[in-house]
Motif scaffolding. Sequence first.
Motif, short mmCIF file in Angstrom:
data_model
loop_
_atom_site.label_atom_id
_atom_site.label_comp_id
_atom_site.label_asym_id
_atom_site.label_seq_id
_atom_site.Cartn_x
_atom_site.Cartn_y
_atom_site.Cartn_z
N PHE A 1 -27.61 22.66 -39.40
CA PHE A 1 -26.78 21.55 -38.95
C PHE A 1 -26.36 20.67 -40.13
N LEU A 2 -27.29 20.46 -41.07
CA LEU A 2 -26.94 19.67 -42.26
C LEU A 2 -25.81 20.35 -43.03
N GLU B 1 -32.28 22.88 -38.36
CA GLU B 1 -31.81 21.55 -38.77
C GLU B 1 -31.09 21.61 -40.11
N ARG C 1 -28.43 13.80 -40.96
CA ARG C 1 -27.03 14.24 -40.88
C ARG C 1 -26.08 13.15 -41.38
N MET D 1 -22.52 19.90 -41.17
CA MET D 1 -22.00 18.54 -41.35
C MET D 1 -21.45 18.36 -42.76
N SER E 1 -18.33 25.71 -42.19
CA SER E 1 -19.08 24.93 -41.20
C SER E 1 -19.43 25.77 -39.99
#
Length: 389
Positions: free
Chosen positions: A134-135, A131, A15, A138, A252
């Motif tokens: 989430f990347l 994951e 991240r 971010m 986002s």
Amino acid sequence: MNPKSMSEWAALSARLLILFSPLGIDWYLPALPSLVTAFGVQANLSMAAYLIPLGVGQLLFGPLGDRYGKRRVSLLGVLIFILASLLLFTVQTLEGLIAYRVMQGIGASACSVCAMALIRDYFEGDQAAREYSFLGGMLNVVPFLAPVMGALVLLYLDWRASFMALALMASVVLLALWRWMPRDRARLHDAPLGLFDPLKNTAFVFYSFCSAWALAIILTYVTLAPGLFIHTFGWSALAFSLFFAANAGIISLGFFMVSKLLKRYTAPVILRVSMLLMLVGGVLMLLLEPMGGVVSFVIPMVAMSFLFGGVMAPANSLAMNEFAAGTGRASAILGCLQMSLSALVSGFLSQQAISAPMAIGLVCVCAMLGLLGVYGFLQRRNKLSGVGV
């Protein structure tokens, strides 16, 4: 580190690393007019000078990550980014500006490719998809915050301070990565893939094109929206900046929502539903285009922006899930394909004599229809993997 903490630190490291590519763009944007004043209109080339090596550089650093380890290559990338930012702080010529921006893009490319590969090294299946969500979240927080923060720096200091601020932030990240980023879980040298071998994998190529076309839709919007809002709708630059930041926040939010949905549904299901809904959004934009006006553009664009994460995150995960070794190479091809295709599509459409809503709607409808058709064909031929397809 125990296995659980290693995976947690790997996710955190990824991240942090993924932030470098947009920071070099969005933090820098408020300083661009000042650079044009200082170096002339050709200073605008400094944006392309960053973006081109950001995509192409991944083809270099992906294999290096497999060969020498993502930790080493990531730290090297951050060091290059810091050095380039410091050199930009002292730059005196246009040639130096362009050269150091190329250097900065090279450093960011190492960070980006290692972030994607690192997730695959430590996660698989729907956990990997979460994951990657989430990347993505971010990644899109930066366009929401960075231009405002960069503009605040310029209220009190000159454009050189923007580059010094980037160097300082990158130095903090470097220390954090040095302390906590785990070493590679995969054995080094255990990567039988040639650089372009991932292109021989049908599922990888398909899922890569899913994410690349989704990015092309968003980048086409980013390219054409300023002219639409400022020149056609008559908005001020500030008003447009606020809308742009809000839409980045919506993107986002979509990525973070996908990470929640992946606890209940599989990545292939979310990908397929998101493509269908993006197709609906594109059709809606084409139907509303003759009406003109802000609302007829904003409603479908916000919907497509929210759905972007539902295509991008599962597609990235499913593409990378095809490889347990050689993840750096796979990540390099994936990232380069995304950057190249989206840049070509948005650049081509920006030169056409059609409205922004028509351009965005057409690329969305054509891309999603084509991908869904290929999806069905490949499923019938049993060339796609994944649970719940």
